[in-house]
Design a protein around this motif. Structure first.
Motif, mmCIF file in Angstrom:
data_model
loop_
_atom_site.group_PDB
_atom_site.id
_atom_site.type_symbol
_atom_site.label_atom_id
_atom_site.label_comp_id
_atom_site.label_asym_id
_atom_site.label_seq_id
_atom_site.Cartn_x
_atom_site.Cartn_y
_atom_site.Cartn_z
ATOM 1 N N ASP A 72 0.725 -1.273 0.257
ATOM 2 C CA ASP A 72 -0.084 -0.701 -0.084
ATOM 3 C C ASP A 72 1.087 1.162 -0.198
ATOM 4 O OD1 ASP A 72 -2.704 -1.083 0.364
ATOM 5 O OD2 ASP A 72 -1.977 -2.032 2.448
ATOM 6 N N LEU A 73 1.181 2.161 -0.712
ATOM 7 C CA LEU A 73 1.672 3.619 -1.357
ATOM 8 C C LEU A 73 0.333 4.956 -1.092
ATOM 9 C CD1 LEU A 73 4.216 2.206 -3.974
ATOM 10 C CD2 LEU A 73 4.474 1.591 -1.519
ATOM 11 N N SER A 74 1.084 5.647 -0.396
ATOM 12 C CA SER A 74 0.388 6.867 0.197
ATOM 13 C C SER A 74 1.976 7.581 -0.792
ATOM 14 C CB SER A 74 0.844 6.963 1.493
ATOM 15 O OG SER A 74 -0.314 8.457 1.345
ATOM 16 N N CYS A 75 1.036 8.816 -1.586
ATOM 17 C CA CYS A 75 1.790 9.215 -2.687
ATOM 18 C C CYS A 75 1.476 10.832 -1.958
ATOM 19 C CB CYS A 75 1.034 9.030 -3.963
ATOM 20 S SG CYS A 75 0.585 7.201 -4.564
ATOM 21 N N TYR A 76 2.003 11.281 -2.215
ATOM 22 C CA TYR A 76 3.195 12.596 -1.870
ATOM 23 C C TYR A 76 3.239 13.920 -3.486
ATOM 24 C CZ TYR A 76 2.170 11.159 2.467
ATOM 25 O OH TYR A 76 1.715 9.978 4.035
ATOM 26 N N ARG A 77 2.412 14.608 -3.000
ATOM 27 C CA ARG A 77 3.065 15.446 -4.428
ATOM 28 C C ARG A 77 4.806 16.558 -3.773
ATOM 29 N NH1 ARG A 77 1.840 18.320 -8.149
ATOM 30 N NH2 ARG A 77 3.062 21.132 -9.123
ATOM 31 N N ILE A 78 5.093 16.721 -5.252
ATOM 32 C CA ILE A 78 6.851 16.609 -5.287
ATOM 33 C C ILE A 78 7.375 17.974 -6.056
ATOM 34 C CG2 ILE A 78 7.991 15.355 -3.438
ATOM 35 C CD1 ILE A 78 8.734 14.048 -6.225
ATOM 36 N N GLU A 79 8.646 18.056 -6.792
ATOM 37 C CA GLU A 79 8.620 19.018 -7.243
ATOM 38 C C GLU A 79 10.174 18.958 -7.284
ATOM 39 O OE1 GLU A 79 7.850 23.100 -6.630
ATOM 40 O OE2 GLU A 79 5.696 22.737 -7.052
ATOM 41 N N GLY A 80 10.496 18.722 -8.737
ATOM 42 C CA GLY A 80 11.845 18.428 -8.694
ATOM 43 C C GLY A 80 11.997 18.481 -10.580
ATOM 44 N N ARG A 81 13.429 18.425 -10.562
ATOM 45 C CA ARG A 81 13.984 18.879 -11.705
ATOM 46 C C ARG A 81 14.131 17.821 -12.840
ATOM 47 N NH1 ARG A 81 20.878 18.525 -11.927
ATOM 48 N NH2 ARG A 81 20.376 20.071 -10.187
ATOM 49 N N ALA A 82 13.369 18.232 -14.127
ATOM 50 C CA ALA A 82 13.044 17.810 -15.461
ATOM 51 C C ALA A 82 14.115 17.155 -15.785
ATOM 52 C CB ALA A 82 12.343 18.337 -16.543
ATOM 53 N N ALA A 83 13.764 15.618 -16.017
ATOM 54 C CA ALA A 83 14.230 14.484 -16.319
ATOM 55 C C ALA A 83 14.238 14.242 -18.111
ATOM 56 C CB ALA A 83 14.156 12.959 -16.047
ATOM 57 N N ASP A 84 13.127 14.383 -18.908
ATOM 58 C CA ASP A 84 13.428 14.483 -20.019
ATOM 59 C C ASP A 84 13.793 13.826 -20.745
ATOM 60 O OD1 ASP A 84 12.292 16.721 -19.856
ATOM 61 O OD2 ASP A 84 14.029 18.183 -20.153
ATOM 62 N N PHE A 85 13.812 12.148 -20.107
ATOM 63 C CA PHE A 85 14.806 11.103 -20.375
ATOM 64 C C PHE A 85 13.728 9.934 -21.526
ATOM 65 C CE2 PHE A 85 16.907 7.073 -20.018
ATOM 66 C CZ PHE A 85 17.825 6.926 -19.550
ATOM 67 N N PRO A 86 14.054 9.811 -22.624
ATOM 68 C CA PRO A 86 13.252 8.982 -23.643
ATOM 69 C C PRO A 86 12.868 7.663 -23.618
ATOM 70 C CG PRO A 86 15.352 9.552 -24.663
ATOM 71 C CD PRO A 86 15.225 10.618 -23.032
ATOM 72 N N LEU A 87 11.815 6.923 -23.005
ATOM 73 C CA LEU A 87 11.648 5.659 -22.996
ATOM 74 C C LEU A 87 10.712 4.330 -23.537
ATOM 75 C CD1 LEU A 87 11.580 6.165 -19.133
ATOM 76 C CD2 LEU A 87 13.070 4.984 -20.376
ATOM 77 N N THR A 88 10.784 3.124 -23.643
ATOM 78 C CA THR A 88 10.109 2.704 -24.493
ATOM 79 C C THR A 88 9.254 1.973 -23.620
ATOM 80 O OG1 THR A 88 10.700 2.356 -26.471
ATOM 81 C CG2 THR A 88 9.148 1.293 -26.303
ATOM 82 N N LEU A 89 8.190 1.707 -23.401
ATOM 83 C CA LEU A 89 7.540 0.883 -21.872
ATOM 84 C C LEU A 89 6.792 -0.084 -22.392
ATOM 85 C CD1 LEU A 89 5.411 3.825 -19.673
ATOM 86 C CD2 LEU A 89 8.097 2.876 -19.856
ATOM 87 N N SER A 90 6.914 -1.043 -21.790
ATOM 88 C CA SER A 90 6.454 -2.590 -22.385
ATOM 89 C C SER A 90 6.010 -3.221 -21.565
ATOM 90 C CB SER A 90 6.914 -3.343 -22.861
ATOM 91 O OG SER A 90 8.557 -2.893 -24.221
ATOM 92 N N GLN A 91 4.207 -3.921 -20.970
ATOM 93 C CA GLN A 91 3.927 -4.460 -20.387
ATOM 94 C C GLN A 91 4.219 -5.383 -19.735
ATOM 95 O OE1 GLN A 91 1.469 -3.248 -18.994
ATOM 96 N NE2 GLN A 91 1.272 -1.440 -20.382
ATOM 97 N N LEU A 92 4.137 -5.915 -18.970
ATOM 98 C CA LEU A 92 5.144 -7.142 -17.799
ATOM 99 C C LEU A 92 4.135 -7.981 -17.429
ATOM 100 C CD1 LEU A 92 8.212 -5.645 -15.832
ATOM 101 C CD2 LEU A 92 7.925 -6.821 -18.313
ATOM 102 N N ASN A 93 2.471 -7.632 -17.122
ATOM 103 C CA ASN A 93 1.162 -8.740 -15.906
ATOM 104 C C ASN A 93 1.319 -9.452 -17.328
ATOM 105 O OD1 ASN A 93 -1.278 -9.095 -15.406
ATOM 106 N ND2 ASN A 93 0.228 -8.512 -13.456
ATOM 107 N N PRO A 94 0.997 -11.208 -16.874
ATOM 108 C CA PRO A 94 0.310 -11.408 -18.442
ATOM 109 C C PRO A 94 -1.198 -11.166 -18.802
ATOM 110 C CG PRO A 94 1.801 -12.175 -16.753
ATOM 111 C CD PRO A 94 1.754 -11.045 -15.871
ATOM 112 N N VAL A 95 -2.037 -10.489 -17.330
ATOM 113 C CA VAL A 95 -3.573 -10.393 -18.386
ATOM 114 C C VAL A 95 -3.647 -9.055 -19.223
ATOM 115 C CG1 VAL A 95 -5.243 -9.407 -17.546
ATOM 116 C CG2 VAL A 95 -4.092 -11.204 -16.118
#
Length: 295
Positions: free
Chosen positions: A107-130
Motif C-alpha cells: 500500500d503506497l501513499s503518494c505525496y506531491r513533490i517538485e523536482g528537476r525535469a528528467a526529459d528521458f526518452p523511454l519505451t515502455l513494455s507491459q509485464l503483467n500477463p493479463v
C-alpha cells in the motif's frame, strides 16, 4: 519419575528430533520473491485523497533502476497527499502463492513533490500477463518532471507479517509526468478486485483504462538501508499509471488510518484518509526492453 512420564518425555524428544531432521518440517520465513515474478504481479489501484499535508519533511532520493542510474541524486519536500494506491487483481487472476503473500501488502501513499525535469526518452513494455494477452503495444514516451513520491504505509494498524514487512517497507516510487509519443492506445476494460485484507470486503469494480499519465520508478530515500536481497527485487519495480473511469459506485466510502512503514518516515504522525472511487491504475512495465530477472 513414573514409567508413563518417562515414556512421554522420550516421545516429546523424538518429535523434536524428527522436526529437526525432516526437510521442510520447520517453518522458515519465505525468501524475497525474484524480480520478474514479483514485479509482474503488482497492480495498484490509486484513489484520490486530497486534503492532508504532512509536517515539513525533506527526503533525498536516489534512482535504483539500472536504466535510470545516471540521473542525479535529488532532495525533495513532501507536499499534499494526493493518492492512496492499493493492490488489486485483474479479471479474477490472483497472483500465485508466494507472490501474493507480498503483493497484497503493498500500500503506497503518494505525496506531491517538485523536482528537476528528467526529459528521458523511454519505451515502455507491459509485464503483467493479463495485460500482455490484451495485445497492448509498446509505448514510446518521454519521462518529464517528478510529481509524486509514493511511500509504503499500513492501513488501520494491520501490519504485514515481519518477513513481508522487511521487503515492502523499502518500496518507494518517484512518479514522473509522461509525454506519450505517437497515437495513444484505445481504452481497454478490466475488472479489479482488492487483495489487501483490510479492503477484502469491497466489491469488484469494472474500469476502463485510458492514457498513461505517469511513470513511477523505484528510489531509495537517504538514510534507508535496503538489504541487498531486497534491493535486488525492488530496483525493478516500475509502474505506469493510467487514468481509469468506473461505473456508478455500489458501496460507500471507506475511512482508513494510515501508518508509515519506511524507517526514514516512521516519525511522521498517523493519517486519516477516505477512499471513494479509483482514478488511476498502476501497471508494471519494463523500460527500454530491460526485463527484470526471472530468478
Amino acid at each position: 519419575m513414573s514409567r508413563r512420564s518417562t515414556l512421554r518425555g522420550f516421545a516429546a524428544l523424538a518429535s523434536l528430533m524428527l522436526v529437526a531432521v525432516l526437510p521442510g518440517a520447520a517453518t522458515a520465513a519465505p525468501r524475497v520473491p525474484p524480480p520478474l515474478p514479483f514485479v509482474s504481479q503488482l497492480d495498484l489501484s490509486c484513489y484520490r485523497t486530497e486534503g492532508y499535508k504532512p509536517p515539513p519533511t525533506a527526503v533525498t532520493l536516489k534512482q535504483l533502476n539500472p536504466v535510470l542510474a545516471d540521473l542525479p541524486i535529488e532532495t525533495v519536500k513532501l507536499g499534499e497527499r494526493q493518492q492512496l494506491c492499493v493492490p488489486v487483481a485483474k479479471n479474477g487472476v490472483i497472483p500465485p502463492p508466494g507472490i501474493l503473500d507480498y503483493v497484497r501488502w503493498v500500500d503506497l501513499s503518494c505525496y506531491r513533490i517538485e523536482g528537476r525535469a528528467a526529459d528521458f526518452p523511454l519505451t515502455l513494455s507491459q509485464l503483467n500477463p493479463v495485460v500482455q494477452r490484451l495485445g497492448i503495444q509498446d509505448a514510446p514516451v518521454t519521462m518529464l518532471s517528478p510529481e509524486q513520491l509514493c511511500v509504503p504505509v499500513a492501513k488501520n494498524g494491520v501490519l504485514p507479517p515481519p518477513e513481508i514487512l522487511s521487503v515492502v517497507r523499502h518500496i518507494d516510487l518517484e512518479c514522473y509526468a509522461l509525454r506519450v509519443l505517437g497515437i495513444p492506445g484505445r481504452p481497454f476494460p478490466l475488472t479489479l478486485g482488492h487483495l489487501n485484507p483490510v479492503l477484502a470486503d469491497r466489491p469488484k469494480a469494472d474500469v476502463k483504462v485510458g492514457n498513461a499519465r505517469q511513470l513511477c520508478v523505484p528510489v531509495a530515500k537517504g538514510g534507508d538501508k535496503i538489504p541487498p536481497e531486497v534491493l535486488r527485487t525492488v530496483q525493478w519495480l516500475d509502474l505506469a499509471k493510467y487514468d481509469v473511469t468506473t461505473g456508478p459506485s455500489v458501496i460507500g466510502p471507506a475511512t482508513l488510518k494510515l501508518t508509515h512503514l519506511n524507517p526514514v518516515l516512521s516519525h511522521l504522525p498517523g493519517e486519516e484518509v477516505v477512499l471513494t472511487e479509483a482514478v488511476q491504475l498502476g501497471l508494471p512495465v519494463a523500460k527500454n526492453g530491460k526485463i527484470p530477472p526471472r530468478d
